[in-house]
Design a protein around this motif. Structure first.
Motif, mmCIF file in Angstrom:
data_model
loop_
_atom_site.group_PDB
_atom_site.id
_atom_site.type_symbol
_atom_site.label_atom_id
_atom_site.label_comp_id
_atom_site.label_asym_id
_atom_site.label_seq_id
_atom_site.Cartn_x
_atom_site.Cartn_y
_atom_site.Cartn_z
ATOM 1 N N ILE A 1 15.616 3.882 -14.588
ATOM 2 C CA ILE A 1 15.963 4.836 -13.495
ATOM 3 C C ILE A 1 14.536 5.609 -13.718
ATOM 4 O O ILE A 1 13.338 5.782 -14.841
ATOM 5 N N ARG A 2 13.344 6.238 -12.701
ATOM 6 C CA ARG A 2 11.898 5.550 -13.106
ATOM 7 C C ARG A 2 11.549 6.679 -11.396
ATOM 8 O O ARG A 2 12.717 6.960 -10.065
ATOM 9 N N THR A 3 10.388 7.068 -12.139
ATOM 10 C CA THR A 3 10.094 7.926 -10.806
ATOM 11 C C THR A 3 9.141 7.023 -9.540
ATOM 12 O O THR A 3 8.990 5.711 -9.888
ATOM 13 N N LEU A 4 9.616 7.728 -8.649
ATOM 14 C CA LEU A 4 8.657 6.134 -7.032
ATOM 15 C C LEU A 4 7.340 5.801 -7.494
ATOM 16 O O LEU A 4 6.620 4.031 -7.128
ATOM 17 N N HIS A 5 6.563 6.872 -7.648
ATOM 18 C CA HIS A 5 5.036 6.108 -8.140
ATOM 19 C C HIS A 5 4.994 4.983 -9.261
ATOM 20 O O HIS A 5 4.658 4.489 -9.343
ATOM 21 N N ALA A 6 6.240 5.776 -10.993
ATOM 22 C CA ALA A 6 5.506 4.835 -11.538
ATOM 23 C C ALA A 6 6.527 3.203 -11.331
ATOM 24 O O ALA A 6 6.219 2.228 -11.494
ATOM 25 N N PHE A 7 7.870 3.690 -10.126
ATOM 26 C CA PHE A 7 8.091 2.149 -9.924
ATOM 27 C C PHE A 7 7.335 1.017 -9.237
ATOM 28 O O PHE A 7 7.134 0.250 -9.107
ATOM 29 N N GLY A 8 6.107 1.931 -8.342
ATOM 30 C CA GLY A 8 5.342 1.491 -7.408
ATOM 31 C C GLY A 8 4.697 0.775 -8.887
ATOM 32 O O GLY A 8 3.563 -0.333 -8.433
ATOM 33 N N LYS A 9 3.290 1.646 -9.562
ATOM 34 C CA LYS A 9 3.055 1.033 -10.408
ATOM 35 C C LYS A 9 3.811 -0.153 -11.459
ATOM 36 O O LYS A 9 2.891 -1.483 -11.561
ATOM 37 N N ASP A 10 4.662 -0.175 -11.388
ATOM 38 C CA ASP A 10 5.688 -1.313 -11.918
ATOM 39 C C ASP A 10 5.227 -2.659 -10.852
ATOM 40 O O ASP A 10 5.216 -4.149 -12.121
ATOM 41 N N ILE A 11 5.517 -2.465 -9.803
ATOM 42 C CA ILE A 11 5.317 -3.295 -9.233
ATOM 43 C C ILE A 11 3.978 -4.284 -8.806
ATOM 44 O O ILE A 11 3.503 -5.342 -8.947
ATOM 45 N N ILE A 12 3.085 -3.326 -8.630
ATOM 46 C CA ILE A 12 1.293 -3.566 -9.416
ATOM 47 C C ILE A 12 0.943 -4.056 -10.072
ATOM 48 O O ILE A 12 0.735 -5.497 -10.336
ATOM 49 N N SER A 13 1.845 -3.225 -11.195
ATOM 50 C CA SER A 13 1.536 -4.362 -12.853
ATOM 51 C C SER A 13 1.793 -5.763 -13.065
ATOM 52 O O SER A 13 1.355 -6.222 -13.610
ATOM 53 N N GLU A 14 3.254 -5.952 -12.023
ATOM 54 C CA GLU A 14 3.689 -7.542 -12.448
ATOM 55 C C GLU A 14 2.714 -8.492 -11.268
ATOM 56 O O GLU A 14 3.256 -9.279 -11.460
ATOM 57 N N ASN A 15 1.666 -7.392 -9.908
ATOM 58 C CA ASN A 15 2.060 -8.396 -9.249
ATOM 59 C C ASN A 15 0.460 -8.363 -9.124
ATOM 60 O O ASN A 15 -0.097 -8.160 -7.551
ATOM 61 N N TYR A 16 -0.152 -8.120 -9.839
ATOM 62 C CA TYR A 16 -1.901 -7.525 -9.319
ATOM 63 C C TYR A 16 -2.522 -7.890 -8.510
ATOM 64 O O TYR A 16 -3.336 -8.196 -7.555
ATOM 65 N N GLU A 17 -2.273 -9.844 -9.018
ATOM 66 C CA GLU A 17 -3.630 -10.836 -8.510
ATOM 67 C C GLU A 17 -3.038 -11.118 -6.845
ATOM 68 O O GLU A 17 -3.894 -10.857 -5.999
ATOM 69 N N ARG A 18 -2.019 -10.835 -6.500
ATOM 70 C CA ARG A 18 -1.398 -11.092 -5.127
ATOM 71 C C ARG A 18 -1.992 -9.829 -4.739
ATOM 72 O O ARG A 18 -1.980 -9.478 -3.136
ATOM 73 N N ALA A 19 -1.686 -8.528 -5.048
ATOM 74 C CA ALA A 19 -2.085 -7.707 -4.462
ATOM 75 C C ALA A 19 -3.422 -7.318 -4.486
ATOM 76 O O ALA A 19 -4.234 -6.488 -4.017
ATOM 77 N N GLY A 20 -4.553 -7.942 -4.799
ATOM 78 C CA GLY A 20 -6.107 -7.944 -4.218
ATOM 79 C C GLY A 20 -6.444 -7.178 -5.514
ATOM 80 O O GLY A 20 -7.343 -7.608 -5.391
ATOM 81 N N PHE A 21 -6.523 -7.542 -6.671
ATOM 82 C CA PHE A 21 -7.114 -7.029 -7.842
ATOM 83 C C PHE A 21 -7.274 -7.822 -8.697
ATOM 84 O O PHE A 21 -6.560 -8.777 -9.104
ATOM 85 N N ARG A 22 -8.390 -7.760 -8.683
ATOM 86 C CA ARG A 22 -9.299 -9.234 -10.381
ATOM 87 C C ARG A 22 -8.557 -8.954 -11.262
ATOM 88 O O ARG A 22 -8.530 -10.265 -11.995
ATOM 89 N N GLU A 23 -7.985 -7.587 -12.071
ATOM 90 C CA GLU A 23 -7.567 -7.973 -13.422
ATOM 91 C C GLU A 23 -6.914 -6.487 -12.666
ATOM 92 O O GLU A 23 -6.265 -5.901 -12.465
#
Length: 569
Positions: free
Chosen positions: A78-100
């Motif tokens: 059970i999440r807010t949509l922003h928190a769930f979006g954060k989960d996706i980015i945190s788990e896949n940050y390199e594929r999202a284009g972040f260096r860390e």
């Protein structure tokens, strides 16, 4: 709720138990259909709603364990949509284009806005300003002004002056009959004082075209406009002082954060591009803000959704991973989602179960768009359910609120009705700024569980001051913060204190929804205090068909008749 597969929408009225429906859906999937709890993702509107849903589901799961003697440590996500979006980015940050792993920016944009304002103030106070005079050779009448660019300003005046009296004189006498003369150069912080001096000097000698007193503000509008353009690298076009994008710059800059964030909530493809902003000042600020954020390897709240959606769109394998992980998706308060929110939601499970009430959509200023819900209900593949019986408010409150909201178009038509047959009248008291305190205190004399609702935060500071000596603790809050809550008695104060209701800068249909939300917070008593408001006469008279229905058949017979109609449907 027995719905299992495929998209579905539950159209709910106020007080009908929206959260209970979501909870029941979760528990039914687990108990009846043996869906593992970890395969269920529920999205709530804010952190408080998440906590409430977690509590309800937790109790339900505990009850299921005790009844069937099974043990499971799994829980639905059970999440807010922003928190769930954060989960996706945190788990896949390199594929999202972040260096860390990116940092989360929360209040940084407020700090950047404040620093930009301070920089503009510093630049304006020290810049070199020319005080100039435009004089009629025929009459000696003068116009005194200030600018950082005299040549450009002279051309603007002679082409089409922003001062209407000077403009008419130039047209009448001809440009050659006017001279342009530099009087002095001063730092920006001295410009208004020196302009006022020269206006007084020439007013005594002949007369002036000027109307406004330059000392009424710290800096002239013209100087602020020129400094904004200089600071943000915006090309100053001829007669930019009359362009709507540059009206009330200082006031609009205070709202620049919301302007940028509201635009980000409209992103439906790719990433946010500041160039899509129509407002040139907001666009220039957004370009600077986004650059600073990129350098810091950070994301803000809206980026969590935008980057997550973009990641799932550009990486089909990742999208399938999340679809397999959460095959069952529930979304509460569906009427308040933005286009960017719906983009991410649409990329997840096809078994979307949404609950909402478009009549309570009051967050367009944040980017919410109730038309998304309205369009979703019209899709042929979407199963539609309704829960429109109000278990919170008396029939009198429900029928009057219904009379108000049914004036809105477009909206999803629904058969709003009350479970509680009590017919207690709504109290309407006309007040002025001088009488509102007395009227409010009178309403609180025998009050139990009571809330006082107002349109803005500023008005709730004002009301709290009125109640500073009142012996009972009364909750004072804005209508937006009251959404989803209820009290035995609600006192709604409008058009007596600071802001108008409806606000002139807001959509009229949404303002009606705000008023409707306020009315439907009351369980038994509703008192409306205030001045003139178009919404009061709208709800005072119940439409004839409903009024006739209740008077002719009596409330209980009317309820049986309505139930029969529901059964037929």
């Amino acid at each position: 709720m027995n719905h299992v597969m495929g998209p579905a929408i539950v159209i709910a009225g106020p007080g009908s138990g929206k959260t209970a429906v979501v909870t029941a859906r979760v528990l039914n999937l687990i108990q009846t259909h043996n869906i593992p709890p970890s395969h269920i993702l529920a999205i709530a509107f804010n952190r408080k709603a998440v906590e409430e849903m977690e509590t309800r589901v937790g109790r339900g799961l505990a009850s299921l364990k005790s009844s069937d003697d099974t043990e499971t440590s799994q829980k639905p996500v059970i999440r807010t949509l922003h928190a769930f979006g954060k989960d996706i980015i945190s788990e896949n940050y390199e594929r999202a284009g972040f260096r860390e792993l990116p940092t989360i920016w929360t209040g940084q944009i407020d700090q950047i806005v404040a620093e930009e304002q301070r920089q503009i103030e510093r630049e304006t106070s020290t810049t070199d300003v020319a005080i100039y005079k435009i004089e009629s050779k025929k009459t000696g009448k003068c116009y005194i002004g200030q600018t950082t660019n005299p040549d450009r300003r002279r051309k603007e005046h002679f082409d089409h002056s922003s001062n209407d009296r000077l403009r008419q004189a130039i047209r009448s006498e001809g440009e050659t009959q006017f001279s342009f003369e530099m009087l002095e150069r001063v730092p920006g912080r001295e410009a208004n004082r020196r302009e006022a001096h020269w206006i007084a000097f020439y007013r005594d000698r002949a007369s002036v075209f000027n109307r406004a007193d330059p000392l009424r503000m710290q800096y002239s509008n013209q100087l602020i406009l020129e400094m904004f353009c200089q600071h943000f690298g915006i090309v100053y076009e001829e007669h930019l002082d009359r362009h709507p994008d540059f009206e009330n710059l200082r006031d609009r800059f205070n709202d620049i954060k919301e302007t940028v964030m509201r635009t980000k909530r409209q992103v439906t493809e790719g990433l946010f591009d500041p160039k899509t902003l129509d407002d040139r000042v907001a666009r220039a600020f957004a370009e600077k803000y986004e650059t600073l954020k990129t350098v810091a390897n950070a994301v803000d709240f809206e980026d969590m959704i935008i980057h997550a959606a973009n990641l799932l769109e550009t990486c089909p394998d990742l999208r399938q991973t999340y679809r397999d992980k959460y095959p069952y998706l529930l979304v509460d308060e569906f009427q308040d989602i933005s286009p960017a929110d719906f983009r991410l939601i649409s990329l997840l499970s096809e078994n979307l179960f949404a609950v909402g009430d478009d009549d309570q959509a009051i967050y367009s200023f944040r980017g919410g768009d109730s038309e998304i819900m309205q369009a979703f209900t019209k899709r042929r593949d979407v199963k539609r359910y309704e829960i429109t019986r109000n278990y919170r408010s008396t029939s009198m409150i429900v029928e009057h609120a219904r009379a108000l909201i049914e004036r809105n178009e477009p909206r999803i038509r629904k058969n709003l009705r009350a479970h509680n047959p009590i017919q207690r009248h709504i109290k309407i008291v006309e007040t002025t700024p001088e009488t509102v305190e007395t009227a409010l205190l009178r309403e609180l004399e025998s009050a139990g569980e009571t809330a006082v609702l107002a349109r803005t935060n500023y008005e709730t500071e004002q009301i709290q001051e009125m109640l500073s000596n009142h012996p009972n603790p009364i909750e004072v809050t804005t209508i937006h913060k009251a959404k989803g809550r209820e009290w035995e008695k609600v006192i709604l104060i409008h058009n007596t204190l600071e802001r108008r209701f409806p606000r002139r800068d807001s959509i009229h249909t949404e303002e009606r929804r705000v008023f409707y939300v306020a009315m439907t917070r009351a369980k038994v008593e509703l008192a409306v205090l205030g001045g003139q408001c178009p919404f009061v006469p709208e709800f005072e008279k119940i439409p004839k068909n409903v009024d006739y229905y209740l008077r002719q058949f009596g409330y209980w017979r009317a309820r049986r008749r309505m139930k029969k109609e529901d059964d037929i449907k």
